[in-house]
Design an enzyme around this catalytic site. Structure first.
Site, PDB file in Angstrom:
ATOM      1  N   ARG A 215       3.268 -96.771  11.710  1.00  0.00           N
ATOM      2  CA  ARG A 215       4.210 -96.379  10.887  1.00  0.00           C
ATOM      3  C   ARG A 215       5.600 -96.736  10.818  1.00  0.00           C
ATOM      4  NH1 ARG A 215       0.292 -95.147   8.758  1.00  0.00           N
ATOM      5  NH2 ARG A 215      -0.734 -93.264   8.535  1.00  0.00           N
ATOM      6  N   HIS A 263       1.652-101.783   2.824  1.00  0.00           N
ATOM      7  CA  HIS A 263       1.156-100.748   3.641  1.00  0.00           C
ATOM      8  C   HIS A 263       0.019-101.310   3.055  1.00  0.00           C
ATOM      9  CE1 HIS A 263       0.690 -96.159   5.345  1.00  0.00           C
ATOM     10  NE2 HIS A 263      -0.216 -96.824   5.927  1.00  0.00           N
TER      11      HIS A 263
HETATM   12  C1  GLV Z   1      -3.205 -95.757   7.162  1.00  0.00           C
HETATM   13  O1  GLV Z   1      -1.973 -95.752   7.108  1.00  0.00           O
HETATM   14  C2  GLV Z   1      -3.838 -94.663   7.290  1.00  0.00           C
HETATM   15  O2  GLV Z   1      -2.929 -93.689   8.363  1.00  0.00           O
HETATM   16  O3  GLV Z   1      -5.046 -94.394   6.742  1.00  0.00           O
END
Ligand code: GLV
Length: 300
Positions: A215, A263
């Site tokens: 993260r 992401h």
């Molecule tokens: C993606 O970052 C998730 O947590 O699924």
């Protein structure tokens, strides 16, 4: 069983989820939040992807919150989340496999210097560098969960010496000093937020690289940029950020030693995740144990 689908997902993507979930569990009534609010007390389960804060508050009869995301940090940050309702996170084998592929790509590129070759191509420069063996590139994986484990298992057969570290594994600085590639897959909790700071980067081996697949909140961005600018870290491969999408003015976008993904290291796989959700909803209906429940106190 009435199930509300709630979250920060575009309408078109919800259609895909709805179809995949309906195929996996035809007996469930899958409702939008608007539909579900007509009889909020009848809704037994919520299937969520980062729902807006307060989004689940009307559903006072909930008996399960099933996340479509592996990380539940944003979900848990919602202070209005109904207390006491069990929360299951997504453990999707296809998603873990995708994460392992991304980690392998980054590790290979760092080990063989493929990012440097890319830069040289743009500069019109024909120049080889020394070719190294995988066995000479030790990799440290932070996180011993589903993702960390999948990544370690994928890297080892390629010859990389892999060490994994979890919160019960003892001191981190000696390990940081002993590895060349550090891959972060920790959950974001009160104890891991900001863990990757100036002290952490100073403890990393000179000319090593960070791959952040966890993260954005794990990293102190200014400290990472300082370590890259100083040439102490050779590279950072970043998939996750404090604010997503990353604001246009952020230095990560243009930093020569940063490689970014939007992401996208591992997206939830609609088909396999729907089977996981269906199995948990059936377990709820049948009074059987729910899989992958999180501990709210621990944060994952
Ligand atoms: C993606 O970052 C998730 O947590 O699924």
């Amino acid at each position: 069983m009435k199930v509300v689908l709630a979250g920060d997902i575009a309408a078109a993507e919800w259609q895909v989820w709805r179809a995949a979930l309906a195929a996996a569990m035809p007996e469930a009534a899958l409702l939008t939040p608007d539909e579900a609010r007509r009889a909020p007390g009848d809704v037994l389960a919520a299937v969520v992807a980062n729902p807006p804060p307060g989004g689940l508050a009307p559903f006072h009869g909930l008996r399960l919150i099933q996340s479509l995301w592996a990380g539940v940090d944003r979900l848990l940050a919602d202070t209005t989340l109904p207390p006491g309702v069990p929360i299951a996170r997504m453990v999707d084998p296809a998603m873990s496999a995708a994460m392992a592929e991304t980690a392998l790509w980054a590790t290979l590129a760092l080990h063989r210097g493929f990012f440097a070759y890319q830069r040289r191509q743009r500069a019109g420069e024909w120049r080889q560098h020394r070719q190294r063996r995988a066995e000479d590139v030790p990799v440290l994986v932070l996180g011993r969960g589903e993702m960390g484990g999948a990544v370690a298992e994928r890297l080892r057969p390629h010859g990389y010496p892999v060490t994994t570290w979890g919160r019960d594994s003892g001191p981190l600085p000696p390990l940081l000093a002993a590895h060349e590639v550090v891959i972060n897959l920790l959950p974001l909790t009160d104890t891991t937020r900001g863990l990757l700071d100036a002290r952490f980067f100073a403890a990393m081996r000179a000319q090593s690289a960070l791959v952040n697949l966890g993260r954005g909140g794990h990293v102190v961005d200014a400290d990472l940029l300082a370590a890259l600018d100083a040439g102490h870290l050779r590279h950072a491969v970043l998939d996750v950020f404090h604010v997503e999408p990353l604001p246009a003015a952020h230095r990560f976008w243009t930093h020569p030693s940063v490689k970014m993904l939007p992401h996208a290291a591992a997206l939830t796989d609609h088909r396999s995740a729907s089977a996981v959700v269906a199995a948990n909803l059936r377990a709820l209906r049948d009074g059987k144990p729910i899989a992958h429940l999180i501990d709210r106190g621990r944060g994952y």
